[in-house]
Structures are given as C-alpha cells and as structure tokens.
Write an enzyme that holds these catalytic residues in place. Structure first.
Site, PDB file in Angstrom:
ATOM      1  N   TYR A 197     -23.896 -39.282 -73.425  1.00 57.72           N
ATOM      2  CA  TYR A 197     -25.316 -39.473 -73.724  1.00 57.72           C
ATOM      3  C   TYR A 197     -25.891 -40.797 -73.231  1.00 57.72           C
ATOM      4  O   TYR A 197     -27.050 -41.092 -73.486  1.00 57.72           O
ATOM      5  CB  TYR A 197     -25.543 -39.355 -75.251  1.00 57.72           C
ATOM      6  CG  TYR A 197     -25.621 -37.923 -75.726  1.00 57.72           C
ATOM      7  CD1 TYR A 197     -24.511 -37.089 -75.637  1.00 57.72           C
ATOM      8  CD2 TYR A 197     -26.798 -37.404 -76.254  1.00 57.72           C
ATOM      9  CE1 TYR A 197     -24.576 -35.774 -76.062  1.00 57.72           C
ATOM     10  CE2 TYR A 197     -26.866 -36.088 -76.681  1.00 57.72           C
ATOM     11  CZ  TYR A 197     -25.759 -35.283 -76.585  1.00 57.72           C
ATOM     12  OH  TYR A 197     -25.837 -33.979 -77.009  1.00 57.72           O
ATOM     13  N   LYS A 206     -10.619 -33.962 -74.810  1.00 58.52           N
ATOM     14  CA  LYS A 206     -10.119 -33.157 -73.695  1.00 58.52           C
ATOM     15  C   LYS A 206      -9.286 -34.097 -72.826  1.00 58.52           C
ATOM     16  O   LYS A 206      -9.520 -34.238 -71.620  1.00 58.52           O
ATOM     17  CB  LYS A 206     -11.329 -32.545 -72.955  1.00 58.52           C
ATOM     18  CG  LYS A 206     -11.001 -31.493 -71.931  1.00 58.52           C
ATOM     19  CD  LYS A 206     -10.520 -30.169 -72.502  1.00 58.52           C
ATOM     20  CE  LYS A 206     -10.101 -29.269 -71.347  1.00 58.52           C
ATOM     21  NZ  LYS A 206      -9.352 -28.078 -71.768  1.00 58.52           N
ATOM     22  N   ASP A 255     -11.217 -27.185 -76.664  1.00 59.64           N
ATOM     23  CA  ASP A 255     -11.281 -25.731 -76.442  1.00 59.64           C
ATOM     24  C   ASP A 255     -10.492 -24.997 -77.527  1.00 59.64           C
ATOM     25  O   ASP A 255     -10.947 -24.011 -78.111  1.00 59.64           O
ATOM     26  CB  ASP A 255     -10.807 -25.353 -75.022  1.00 59.64           C
ATOM     27  CG  ASP A 255      -9.509 -26.047 -74.595  1.00 59.64           C
ATOM     28  OD1 ASP A 255      -9.011 -26.918 -75.334  1.00 59.64           O
ATOM     29  OD2 ASP A 255      -8.988 -25.702 -73.516  1.00 59.64           O
ATOM     30  N   ASP A 304     -21.856 -32.523 -80.620  1.00 60.39           N
ATOM     31  CA  ASP A 304     -23.104 -31.750 -80.546  1.00 60.39           C
ATOM     32  C   ASP A 304     -22.789 -30.249 -80.520  1.00 60.39           C
ATOM     33  O   ASP A 304     -23.355 -29.457 -81.276  1.00 60.39           O
ATOM     34  CB  ASP A 304     -23.873 -32.164 -79.284  1.00 60.39           C
ATOM     35  CG  ASP A 304     -25.147 -31.359 -79.107  1.00 60.39           C
ATOM     36  OD1 ASP A 304     -25.873 -31.177 -80.097  1.00 60.39           O
ATOM     37  OD2 ASP A 304     -25.412 -30.910 -77.972  1.00 60.39           O
ATOM     38  N   ASP A 323     -23.103 -27.048 -83.715  1.00 61.63           N
ATOM     39  CA  ASP A 323     -23.854 -25.779 -83.680  1.00 61.63           C
ATOM     40  C   ASP A 323     -22.912 -24.626 -84.062  1.00 61.63           C
ATOM     41  O   ASP A 323     -23.303 -23.697 -84.768  1.00 61.63           O
ATOM     42  CB  ASP A 323     -24.473 -25.516 -82.296  1.00 61.63           C
ATOM     43  CG  ASP A 323     -25.923 -26.013 -82.191  1.00 61.63           C
ATOM     44  OD1 ASP A 323     -26.267 -26.989 -82.891  1.00 61.63           O
ATOM     45  OD2 ASP A 323     -26.706 -25.429 -81.413  1.00 61.63           O
TER      46      ASP A 323
HETATM   47  C1  IPM Z   1     -28.886 -32.516 -81.798  1.00 59.77           C
HETATM   48  C2  IPM Z   1     -29.706 -32.169 -80.576  1.00 59.77           C
HETATM   49  C3  IPM Z   1     -29.906 -33.403 -79.704  1.00 59.77           C
HETATM   50  C4  IPM Z   1     -28.542 -33.856 -79.218  1.00 59.77           C
HETATM   51  C5  IPM Z   1     -30.853 -33.201 -78.499  1.00 59.77           C
HETATM   52  C6  IPM Z   1     -32.193 -32.650 -78.905  1.00 59.77           C
HETATM   53  C7  IPM Z   1     -31.036 -34.495 -77.740  1.00 59.77           C
HETATM   54  O1  IPM Z   1     -29.133 -31.123 -79.880  1.00 59.77           O
HETATM   55  O2  IPM Z   1     -29.300 -33.410 -82.558  1.00 59.77           O
HETATM   56  O3  IPM Z   1     -27.851 -31.884 -82.030  1.00 59.77           O
HETATM   57  O4  IPM Z   1     -28.054 -33.351 -78.196  1.00 59.77           O
HETATM   58  O5  IPM Z   1     -27.972 -34.716 -79.861  1.00 59.77           O
HETATM   59 MN    MN Z   2     -27.461 -30.211 -80.942  1.00 58.49          MN
END
Ligand code: IPM
Ligand code: MN
Ligand code: NAD
Length: 362
Positions: free
Chosen positions: A146, A197, A230, A254, A258
């Site tokens: 990032y 990784k 992975d 990140d 999710d």
């Molecule tokens: C998160 C989001 C952000 C990230 C994006 C919007 C920059 O996906 O907070 O998980 O990648 O950190």
């Molecule tokens: Mn995210």
C-alpha cells in the site's frame, strides 16, 4: 485497546466522516446508537460531523483539508468513517487521500478486524457454530503493497512497464507481530498464526518469517503457527475453528478479511478499528460505499454499529460497548435484519432497533 478511566469527565470528541454512498446511510444509524448510549450512560462524547466526501471533492478539488491530520491528532479522541468510493471519482483519489491518508498519516499501524459470528444462521458453511467462527485479524496498516512506490515507463505504448513495490520494514513488521501476541496474551487466546508468501517473496516476506520467529520466543505460552496465505485461505473455509489470532501484511489482510466477513454473514456485518495504542484511532466498517444501494434503505447498518462498539470500548466505555454488541446479536437472532441477512427491515428500522436495544435490559 486503550482503557480510560470512565470517571474522567473530559469531553471525548469524535470526528464523524460519513463519506460516500452507503457510508452516509450506515453512519446515520451509527450516530443514532452513539446518541442513545451517550444519553443512557451520560458519556462525555461530542460528535463533530465532517463532510469530506466525493461531492465536496468534485466541487472544491480538496480531499483531506490542509492541517486535517494535525487537527484530528490533537483535538479528537476518535474518528468514525462510513465508507469511501464514488463512481464519479474513478481513480479513488479523494478516498485514498482521506482513508489511506488517515491510516498512514496518523501511523495507525494496527488494522484490527474481529471475525465474529452473531448467529449460526448467518454462516455460509454447513454445521459451523458461533464458537467455530471467532478469530481476530491483525492486518499491518502502514506498509506492504500500500505504500504506492513504483511507476510506469512508456505508459500507453506496447512496451509499457509497470512497477509496484512492496515495502516491509523491520520496525513495522515487528510492531504488528508484537501487537498480535500482546492482544492474544491479554485476551486468553492460545495461538497466533502468521501468514505470508515467503516461499515466493524471498526478501520481504522472509523478513516476516524471521521477525515472527524472534518475537514468538517472548511469548512461550502462545503457540506460534505459520501458514502460507494460499493455504490459509483454504483452511479458513474448511476449518475456521482452528484460528484465534492471525497476523499478516496489509494486502493479505485486506483480502482475508473479506473472506472472514463472508464467514460471519457478509460485509454488512464486519467491523474494524485502525489503531495506534495511546493515540487517536479510526474506526470503520470493512465494507465500501456500495453505490448501487446508496439511499435505497437496503444497506445493512450492523457493520457500522459493531464498529461503534469497538470505538466505545477503545474510549473506555466497556458497558456501553457490550450493550451495543448484545443488541446486534439479539436483533440478528430475532431475524430483524436487512435483506443481505435474509430479513425485510430497512437500514433505519434496523438502526432504530439497535439504538433502542443498546439502552434497554439493564
Ligand atoms: C478496506 C478497503 C480499502 C483497503 C480500500 C478502499 C483502499 O478495501 O478497508 O478493506 O484496501 O484497505
Ligand atoms: Mn478491503
Ligand atoms: P462494497 O463493500 O462497497 O460492496 C460490495 C458488495 O457487498 C455490495 O454490492 C453489496 O452487495 C455488499 N455490501 C457491502 N456493504 C454492505 C452493507 N452495509 N449492506 C448490505 N450489503 C453490503 O465493495 P465494492 O463494490 O468493491 O466497492 C464499492 C466502492 O467502495 C469502491 O469505490 C471501493 O473502492 C470502495 N471501498 C471502500 C472501502 C472503505 O471505505 N473502507 C472499502 C471497500 C471498498
């Protein structure tokens, strides 16, 4: 998380940045809950609304105002963000300036993302219980992929070259790994799993390996596990019950969170905190601005309200934080939810119920 003395009556000023899209919708509900608990427990909270959003950026060209970081650092106790992202700003410039600007500019190196299943009915995996899905991800939040180091050469030609570097520092890797072990030992957890990784990323991720091995020796009571990312993605789906605390780099964190959100019922439920112990911290749901749902009453406010619980805990208001969390669980178990969780309630109906539920039952 920081604990302040609850008898301390100094005002705690909270910057509220609704952001874009459903960020505005869910923030309105988060504020309802904050107002309700403030009145009920007589908490010294002061909310300051800041309209740093895509509309303002498109109008003025300004994303994060000059001096904003210093102001947040010096004059606020916490920052709450709804979500950023607007299709009229395809390069995400204002979102990156504000969201990543705050994470990096305030050095909020811990992205704390708890994965908690409020009710078995929300888990897409067959036969998993609320005890099975209960882990925390410590995502490194100031380095990795990032940092925006790189560039394009011969852009737009057939010979184009694009380079984007990851950056890992010994100090940065060590402090997030230590934060994960510290949290684990302070919260009765027995395992910390570091994921990288390093079989391919022989320089950057090898630094993670060596640092993890070293820091782990300081915590002999905690089992130090390692898993390539992975394999971890697969195991989180097969046997999520094996995990208690996961520590990983910015990008993997990140992605894995999710996946974690899916295990707990989706992005409508997942909360996060961006922390630097002892400093002002920033709180945001894991989800984005879901532009197609903006203003439709379909956005689930639970993630934002669960984020309020993290904020309250951080400011030393544990009773209020627990009450908010309990209200979320009750409302989900009663199937009073938005459509993403199978219910028929609107964003504001769920918000009303969570606000009322947070201050009843004492
Ligand atoms: C998160 C989001 C952000 C990230 C994006 C919007 C920059 O996906 O907070 O998980 O990648 O950190
Ligand atoms: Mn995210
Ligand atoms: P998103 O999280 O906005 O939405 C993805 C899907 O998840 C939605 O279409 C919806 O089906 C579901 N969803 C998410 N939040 C929900 C909620 N509260 N209630 C019900 N359903 C919900 O991700 P995206 O579509 O990839 O991104 C949209 C914009 O948000 C982009 O501009 C992206 O960059 C940005 N984004 C911002 C953040 C942030 O501000 N922290 C995080 C992720 C994405």
């Amino acid at each position: 998380m920081n604990e302040t003395d609850p008898r301390d009556r100094r005002p705690q000023r909270i910057a509220v940045l609704p952001g874009d899209g459903i960020g505005k919708d869910v923030t309105a509900e988060a504020v309802k809950v904050l107002d309700a608990v403030r009145a009920h427990w007589d908490l010294p909270l002061e909310l300051v609304h800041l309209n740093w959003d895509a509309d303002r950026y498109l109008e003025t060209g300004e994303s994060l105002p000059e001096g904003a970081l210093e102001d947040l650092r010096d004059n606020y106790s916490a920052i709450f963000i709804g979500a950023y992202g607007d299709p009229r700003v395809p390069d995400m410039k204002h979102a990156a300036d504000i969201l990543l600007g705050i994470r990096f500019g305030l050095d909020l190196f811990i992205n704390y993302r708890p994965i908690k299943l409020y009710s078995e009915s929300l888990c897409p995996l067959v036969g998993k219980t609320v005890e099975d899905i209960d882990f925390v991800v410590f995502r490194e939040n100031t380095e990795g992929a990032y940092v925006g180091i790189g560039g394009n050469f011969k852009q737009g030609t057939a010979d184009e070259v694009a380079i984007q570097e990851e950056m890992h520092t010994r100090k940065g890797v060590e402090r997030i790994i230590r934060a994960a072990f510290e949290w684990a030992s302070g919260h009765g957890r027995r395992k910390v799993c570091m994921s990288d990784k390093s079989n391919v990323m022989r320089f950057g991720h090898d630094l993670w390996q060596r640092t993890f091995a070293e820091v782990a020796t300081e915590y002999p009571a905690i089992e130090a596990q390692h898993m390539f990312v992975d394999a971890l993605a697969m195991q989180l789906v097969r046997k999520p019950e094996n995990f208690e605390v996961i520590v990983t780099n910015n990008m993997f964190g990140d992605i894995l969170t999710d996946l974690g959100a899916a295990l707990q019922g989706g992005l409508g439920v997942a909360a996060s905190a961006n922390l630097h112990p002892g400093r002002v911290s920033m709180f945001e749901p894991v989800h984005g601005s879901a532009p197609k749902y903006a203003g439709t009453g379909r956005a689930n406010p639970v993630a934002a309200v669960a984020t309020v619980a993290l904020l309250l805990e951080n400011l030393g208001h544990a009773a209020a934080a627990n009450a908010v969390d309990r209200a979320i669980g009750e409302s989900i178990r009663a199937r009073f939810t938005t459509a993403d969780l199978g219910g028929q309630a609107s964003t504001s109906e769920v918000g009303d119920r969570l606000a009322a539920g947070s201050v009843s039952g004492e």
